[in-house]
Design a protein around this motif. Structure first.
Motif, PDB file in Angstrom:
ATOM      1  N   GLN A  70       0.827  -1.226   0.000  1.00 29.40           N
ATOM      2  CA  GLN A  70       0.000   0.000   0.000  1.00 29.40           C
ATOM      3  C   GLN A  70       0.856   1.269   0.000  1.00 29.40           C
ATOM      4  O   GLN A  70       0.577   2.222  -0.730  1.00 29.40           O
ATOM      5  CB  GLN A  70      -0.918  -0.012   1.225  1.00 29.40           C
ATOM      6  N   THR A  71       1.914   1.274   0.825  1.00 28.91           N
ATOM      7  CA  THR A  71       2.732   2.490   0.925  1.00 28.91           C
ATOM      8  C   THR A  71       3.347   2.839  -0.423  1.00 28.91           C
ATOM      9  O   THR A  71       3.270   3.987  -0.885  1.00 28.91           O
ATOM     10  CB  THR A  71       3.861   2.267   1.964  1.00 28.91           C
ATOM     11  N   GLU A  72       3.943   1.838  -1.055  1.00 28.00           N
ATOM     12  CA  GLU A  72       4.622   2.130  -2.327  1.00 28.00           C
ATOM     13  C   GLU A  72       3.619   2.469  -3.434  1.00 28.00           C
ATOM     14  O   GLU A  72       3.867   3.343  -4.269  1.00 28.00           O
ATOM     15  CB  GLU A  72       5.524   0.955  -2.721  1.00 28.00           C
ATOM     16  N   ILE A  73       2.483   1.798  -3.450  1.00 28.05           N
ATOM     17  CA  ILE A  73       1.456   2.106  -4.474  1.00 28.05           C
ATOM     18  C   ILE A  73       0.935   3.533  -4.250  1.00 28.05           C
ATOM     19  O   ILE A  73       0.822   4.328  -5.191  1.00 28.05           O
ATOM     20  CB  ILE A  73       0.293   1.076  -4.417  1.00 28.05           C
ATOM     21  N   PHE A  74       0.658   3.877  -2.999  1.00 29.48           N
ATOM     22  CA  PHE A  74       0.158   5.236  -2.729  1.00 29.48           C
ATOM     23  C   PHE A  74       1.209   6.279  -3.140  1.00 29.48           C
ATOM     24  O   PHE A  74       0.875   7.328  -3.674  1.00 29.48           O
ATOM     25  CB  PHE A  74      -0.211   5.388  -1.246  1.00 29.48           C
ATOM     26  N   ASP A  75       2.487   5.973  -2.885  1.00 23.88           N
ATOM     27  CA  ASP A  75       3.552   6.921  -3.274  1.00 23.88           C
ATOM     28  C   ASP A  75       3.550   7.164  -4.786  1.00 23.88           C
ATOM     29  O   ASP A  75       3.703   8.294  -5.245  1.00 23.88           O
ATOM     30  CB  ASP A  75       4.938   6.386  -2.849  1.00 23.88           C
ATOM     31  N   ILE A  76       3.394   6.088  -5.542  1.00 29.12           N
ATOM     32  CA  ILE A  76       3.383   6.247  -7.014  1.00 29.12           C
ATOM     33  C   ILE A  76       2.180   7.107  -7.424  1.00 29.12           C
ATOM     34  O   ILE A  76       2.312   8.058  -8.211  1.00 29.12           O
ATOM     35  CB  ILE A  76       3.291   4.871  -7.725  1.00 29.12           C
ATOM     36  N   PHE A  77       1.016   6.793  -6.907  1.00 24.07           N
ATOM     37  CA  PHE A  77      -0.195   7.547  -7.289  1.00 24.07           C
ATOM     38  C   PHE A  77      -0.083   9.012  -6.851  1.00 24.07           C
ATOM     39  O   PHE A  77      -0.465   9.924  -7.567  1.00 24.07           O
ATOM     40  CB  PHE A  77      -1.455   6.892  -6.692  1.00 24.07           C
ATOM     41  N   LYS A  78       0.479   9.198  -5.643  1.00 30.40           N
ATOM     42  CA  LYS A  78       0.645  10.567  -5.124  1.00 30.40           C
ATOM     43  C   LYS A  78       1.574  11.366  -6.040  1.00 30.40           C
ATOM     44  O   LYS A  78       1.337  12.526  -6.340  1.00 30.40           O
ATOM     45  CB  LYS A  78       1.256  10.491  -3.713  1.00 30.40           C
ATOM     46  N   SER A  79       2.631  10.711  -6.528  1.00 32.14           N
ATOM     47  CA  SER A  79       3.618  11.443  -7.326  1.00 32.14           C
ATOM     48  C   SER A  79       3.035  11.902  -8.662  1.00 32.14           C
ATOM     49  O   SER A  79       3.368  12.970  -9.149  1.00 32.14           O
ATOM     50  CB  SER A  79       4.892  10.608  -7.527  1.00 32.14           C
ATOM     51  N   TYR A  80       2.138  11.122  -9.252  1.00 33.38           N
ATOM     52  CA  TYR A  80       1.531  11.545 -10.524  1.00 33.38           C
ATOM     53  C   TYR A  80       0.241  12.354 -10.304  1.00 33.38           C
ATOM     54  O   TYR A  80      -0.143  13.163 -11.152  1.00 33.38           O
ATOM     55  CB  TYR A  80       1.182  10.335 -11.395  1.00 33.38           C
ATOM     56  N   THR A 121      -6.777   5.340  -6.340  1.00 36.86           N
ATOM     57  CA  THR A 121      -7.448   6.119  -7.388  1.00 36.86           C
ATOM     58  C   THR A 121      -8.405   7.130  -6.745  1.00 36.86           C
ATOM     59  O   THR A 121      -8.431   8.313  -7.093  1.00 36.86           O
ATOM     60  CB  THR A 121      -8.233   5.169  -8.333  1.00 36.86           C
ATOM     61  N   ARG A 122      -9.193   6.659  -5.782  1.00 40.05           N
ATOM     62  CA  ARG A 122     -10.169   7.545  -5.115  1.00 40.05           C
ATOM     63  C   ARG A 122      -9.476   8.708  -4.407  1.00 40.05           C
ATOM     64  O   ARG A 122      -9.934   9.845  -4.454  1.00 40.05           O
ATOM     65  CB  ARG A 122     -10.971   6.719  -4.099  1.00 40.05           C
ATOM     66  N   LEU A 123      -8.314   8.408  -3.790  1.00 42.06           N
ATOM     67  CA  LEU A 123      -7.649   9.452  -3.004  1.00 42.06           C
ATOM     68  C   LEU A 123      -6.830  10.417  -3.860  1.00 42.06           C
ATOM     69  O   LEU A 123      -6.791  11.614  -3.574  1.00 42.06           O
ATOM     70  CB  LEU A 123      -6.712   8.808  -1.965  1.00 42.06           C
ATOM     71  N   PHE A 124      -6.173   9.892  -4.923  1.00 41.05           N
ATOM     72  CA  PHE A 124      -5.179  10.736  -5.612  1.00 41.05           C
ATOM     73  C   PHE A 124      -5.546  11.143  -7.035  1.00 41.05           C
ATOM     74  O   PHE A 124      -4.972  12.074  -7.572  1.00 41.05           O
ATOM     75  CB  PHE A 124      -3.799  10.045  -5.598  1.00 41.05           C
ATOM     76  N   CYS A 125      -6.495  10.438  -7.663  1.00 41.28           N
ATOM     77  CA  CYS A 125      -6.869  10.810  -9.044  1.00 41.28           C
ATOM     78  C   CYS A 125      -8.312  10.370  -9.315  1.00 41.28           C
ATOM     79  O   CYS A 125      -8.553   9.532 -10.202  1.00 41.28           O
ATOM     80  CB  CYS A 125      -5.902  10.196 -10.063  1.00 41.28           C
TER      81      CYS A 125
END
Ligand SMILES: NC(=O)c1ccc[n+]([C@@H]2O[C@H](COP(=O)([O-])OP(=O)(O)OC[C@H]3O[C@@H](n4cnc5c(N)ncnc54)[C@H](O)[C@@H]3O)[C@@H](O)[C@H]2O)c1
Length: 358
Positions: A70-80, A121-125
């Motif tokens: 979860q941490t690494e996936i959220f980091d990727i989504f957050k960065s884009y 997706t819901r949180l970052f895009c």
């Protein structure tokens, strides 16, 4: 720049998606940790495809990350962030038989992994389109209850049945049948994807695939039937058919045609939609018919044996009715039929065998 996030980007569908969306001008972030090699051994490794994508796509970035992290996936989504226009989620543990070996791994990859991606997706895009590669195995073995008739080379549904002309539509129940643990983890993911569309208004779509196939499949005995059959034929290795006299019918769709369907959905998404997607009446075969076709195309006989033991929860006859998708997206059509699919797979398999030998 518009970004497409593709999970399972080194696999059959993910790699086709990465190429297709990149060619349409999107930057592509591909997430794949080559877990297919862990599932299926060296036959299943998708490393060769990761290398190919990195070499050939200018705006492609590979992340060797587990979708359960979860941490690494959220980091990727957050960065884009909101640059992410579309997510195509194709990473999975894809085999019935393997799921029973490690139910926890199967469920956490297929169900928890999907939940983490939906939540990211819901949180970052939240405006992005989310496309999920579901499966016809969500229907469990309910299709085996249809009135089936045995023919010389295949099983067929009775001509009088409403599914005869076009195949099985989305009205088939997903409840109260034997799914295999793989089918169960995919049901969980499929309904999560629908719910994020219906409850949170995300632009989600679940594509319930029949046999998805194409030259980029790393065919292994437990997954990727046409690709593995072609591999055995080219290497002159014996192929084992599990049950139903080899007359079990699958419909086969080329990865290009499926990804083109994703492209149409992405441009005009219908939140929470579910589509049966496969080769339909246009492209289908029994295992025996696939062997016949390979023999005809290669001019060589294929060595095979038929085991009486069928795979638990396997379908005897499956043909997807794709009219719901066609009605919603009338501009989409097939490029490939069965013959062309098998030809391409054979050529790619021979090419890979030659490059490994040299
Ligand atoms: N191929 C078929 O016949 C078929 C049929 C119906 C549905 N599907 C579904 O379509 C999707 C794509 O199938 P495919 O044939 O391209 O599969 P594939 O095995 O070729 O590709 C999946 C990729 O996901 C990667 N992966 C697996 N677990 C991962 C994880 N935890 N983290 C990151 N990456 C991971 C694998 O390494 C692999 O490269 C899957 O969801 C599958 O269930 C496939």
């Amino acid at each position: 720049m518009s970004v497409a996030i593709v999970t399972g980007s080194s696999g059959l569908i993910g790699s086709e998606t990465a190429r297709f969306f990149h060619q349409k001008g999107l930057e592509v972030g591909g997430i794949d940790n080559n877990m297919r090699e862990y599932f299926f051994g060296a036959d299943g490794s998708t490393d060769w495809n990761t290398r190919l994508l990195k070499q050939s796509l200018k705006n492609f970035k590979h992340y060797s990350i587990d979708i359960r992290n979860q941490t690494e996936i959220f980091d990727i989504f957050k960065s884009y962030g909101n640059n992410i226009q579309v997510i195509v989620h194709a990473a999975a543990q894809p085999s019935h038989d393997w799921a029973a070996r490690e139910p926890l791994t199967d469920f956490t990859v297929n169900a928890n992994g999907t939940l983490i991606l939906l939540e990211a997706t819901r949180l970052f895009c939240p405006d992005a389109t989310f496309i999920f590669t579901s499966t016809n195995k969500v229907y469990g073995d309910a299709p085996n209850q249809l009135p089936l008739v045995e023919h010389e080379t295949r099983w067929e549904v009775a001509e009088s049945h409403p599914f005869f002309e076009y195949g099985i539509d989305e009205s088939m129940t997903i409840d109260q049948s034997k799914h295999s643990l793989f089918g169960v983890s995919k049901v969980a993911a499929d309904v999560l994807v629908q719910e994020y569309g219906r409850y949170f208004d995300l632009k989600t779509g679940a594509f319930r695939g029949g046999c998805l196939t194409g030259p980029s499949h790393s065919g292994a005995e437990l997954h990727g039937f046409l690709a593995y059959l072609a591999k055995c034929a080219v290497a002159d290795k014996p192929y084992t058919i599990y049950g139903y006299g080899g007359k079990q019918v699958r419909d086969n769709i080329h990865s290009y045609d499926l990804v083109n369907a994703f492209w149409h959905f992405y441009q005009n998404p219908r939140p929470g939609a579910v589509y049966n997607t496969g080769g339909s009446r246009h492209s289908n075969c029994s295992v025996l018919e696939a062997i016949q076709l390979i023999q005809e195309l290669t001019g060589k006989s294929v060595r095979y044996e038929i085991s009486e033991v069928a795979r638990s929860g396997d379908h005897i006859w499956w043909i997807s009715d794709i009219r719901k998708f066609q009605n919603d997206y009338p501009q989409w059509s097939y490029r490939y039929d069965l013959r062309r699919i098998v030809q391409e797979i054979l050529e790619a398999t021979k090419g890979r065998a030659l490059s490994q030998a040299s």
